[in-house]
Design a protein around this motif. Structure first.
Motif, short mmCIF file in Angstrom:
data_model
loop_
_atom_site.label_atom_id
_atom_site.label_comp_id
_atom_site.label_asym_id
_atom_site.label_seq_id
_atom_site.Cartn_x
_atom_site.Cartn_y
_atom_site.Cartn_z
N GLY A 108 0.79 -1.22 0.00
CA GLY A 108 0.00 0.00 0.00
C GLY A 108 0.83 1.28 0.00
N PHE A 109 2.11 1.18 -0.38
CA PHE A 109 2.99 2.34 -0.33
C PHE A 109 2.86 3.24 -1.56
N LEU A 110 2.30 2.72 -2.66
CA LEU A 110 2.20 3.50 -3.89
C LEU A 110 0.88 4.27 -3.98
N THR A 111 -0.04 3.99 -3.07
CA THR A 111 -1.34 4.66 -3.08
C THR A 111 -1.22 6.00 -2.36
N ARG A 112 -1.71 7.06 -3.00
CA ARG A 112 -1.71 8.39 -2.40
C ARG A 112 -2.85 8.41 -1.38
N ASP A 113 -2.52 8.65 -0.11
CA ASP A 113 -3.54 8.70 0.93
C ASP A 113 -4.37 9.97 0.72
N SER A 114 -5.61 9.81 0.29
CA SER A 114 -6.42 10.96 -0.14
C SER A 114 -7.12 11.67 1.00
N ARG A 115 -6.94 11.19 2.24
CA ARG A 115 -7.64 11.82 3.36
C ARG A 115 -7.06 13.20 3.65
N VAL A 116 -7.91 14.22 3.61
CA VAL A 116 -7.50 15.58 3.95
C VAL A 116 -8.51 16.16 4.93
N VAL A 117 -8.16 17.27 5.56
CA VAL A 117 -9.01 17.90 6.56
C VAL A 117 -10.29 18.40 5.90
N GLU A 118 -11.43 18.09 6.54
CA GLU A 118 -12.72 18.53 6.04
C GLU A 118 -12.88 20.03 6.29
N ARG A 119 -13.51 20.73 5.37
CA ARG A 119 -13.63 22.18 5.51
C ARG A 119 -14.63 22.55 6.60
N LYS A 120 -14.42 23.73 7.19
CA LYS A 120 -15.33 24.25 8.21
C LYS A 120 -16.60 24.72 7.52
N LYS A 121 -17.77 24.40 8.12
CA LYS A 121 -19.06 24.86 7.59
C LYS A 121 -19.53 26.08 8.36
N TYR A 122 -20.25 26.95 7.68
CA TYR A 122 -20.79 28.14 8.36
C TYR A 122 -21.88 27.71 9.34
N GLY A 123 -21.99 28.44 10.44
CA GLY A 123 -22.97 28.10 11.47
C GLY A 123 -22.51 27.01 12.41
N LEU A 124 -21.30 26.48 12.21
CA LEU A 124 -20.75 25.43 13.07
C LEU A 124 -19.42 25.91 13.63
N ALA A 125 -19.01 25.29 14.76
CA ALA A 125 -17.75 25.67 15.39
C ALA A 125 -16.56 25.16 14.58
N LYS A 126 -16.66 23.90 14.08
CA LYS A 126 -15.62 23.32 13.23
C LYS A 126 -16.31 22.65 12.06
N ALA A 127 -15.74 21.60 11.48
CA ALA A 127 -16.34 20.96 10.32
C ALA A 127 -17.70 20.35 10.67
N ARG A 128 -17.79 19.68 11.82
CA ARG A 128 -19.05 19.05 12.24
C ARG A 128 -19.50 19.44 13.63
N ARG A 129 -18.60 19.98 14.43
CA ARG A 129 -18.89 20.36 15.82
C ARG A 129 -19.84 21.54 15.85
N ARG A 130 -20.98 21.34 16.54
CA ARG A 130 -21.94 22.44 16.68
C ARG A 130 -21.64 23.24 17.93
#
Length: 136
Positions: A108-130
């Motif tokens: 699994g060393f040749l696979t680009r790990d596509s996980r990146v930080v989720e964007r912050k949404k308006y009306g929320l403290a963080k990406a999902r935290r209310r």
């Protein structure tokens, strides 16, 4: 089988990515020295876990201490940079020795790990935290 890609100085080049970090990696036959942004890897990556991550592709391919690595890394934090370097080393190894590709791909060393930080949404403290709900 892919062909070997080596430049006039006997090096293979590859780019590795992880999160926001981008690593430009050159490998050549040598003694296992790793230079990151002009510094030894032990100075740059102080945590043992990060050093272990960098050495994983060589361990999987049974090539520990046989290649010198020279790289420049930009962006992200240390963890992402170590992951980007691992990805770049793996890709450069396949260019230097194409017969190692199945071993590195299985690990699994040749696979680009596509996980990146989720964007912050308006009306929320963080990406999902209310914000805390107040009944009164």
């Amino acid at each position: 089988m892919p062909t070997q890609k080596i430049d006039s100085k006997g090096r293979s080049y590859a780019t590795g990515k992880r999160k926001n970090a981008i690593a430009r990696v050159w490998i050549k036959a040598g003694t296992g020295k790793v230079i990151v942004n002009g510094r030894e890897s032990n100075d740059y990556f102080a945590r043992p876990v990060l050093r272990m991550i960098i050495q994983q592709p060589f361990g999987a391919a049974n090539r520990s201490g046989q290649y010198d690595v020279w790289c420049t890394i930009k962006g992200g934090g240390l963890s992402g940079q170590a992951g980007a370097l691992r990805h770049g080393i793996s890709r450069a190894l396949t260019f230097f020795e194409p017969e190692l590709r199945p071993v590195l791909k299985a690990g699994g060393f040749l696979t680009r790990d596509s996980r990146v930080v989720e964007r912050k949404k308006y009306g929320l403290a963080k990406a999902r935290r209310r914000f805390q709900f107040s009944k009164r």
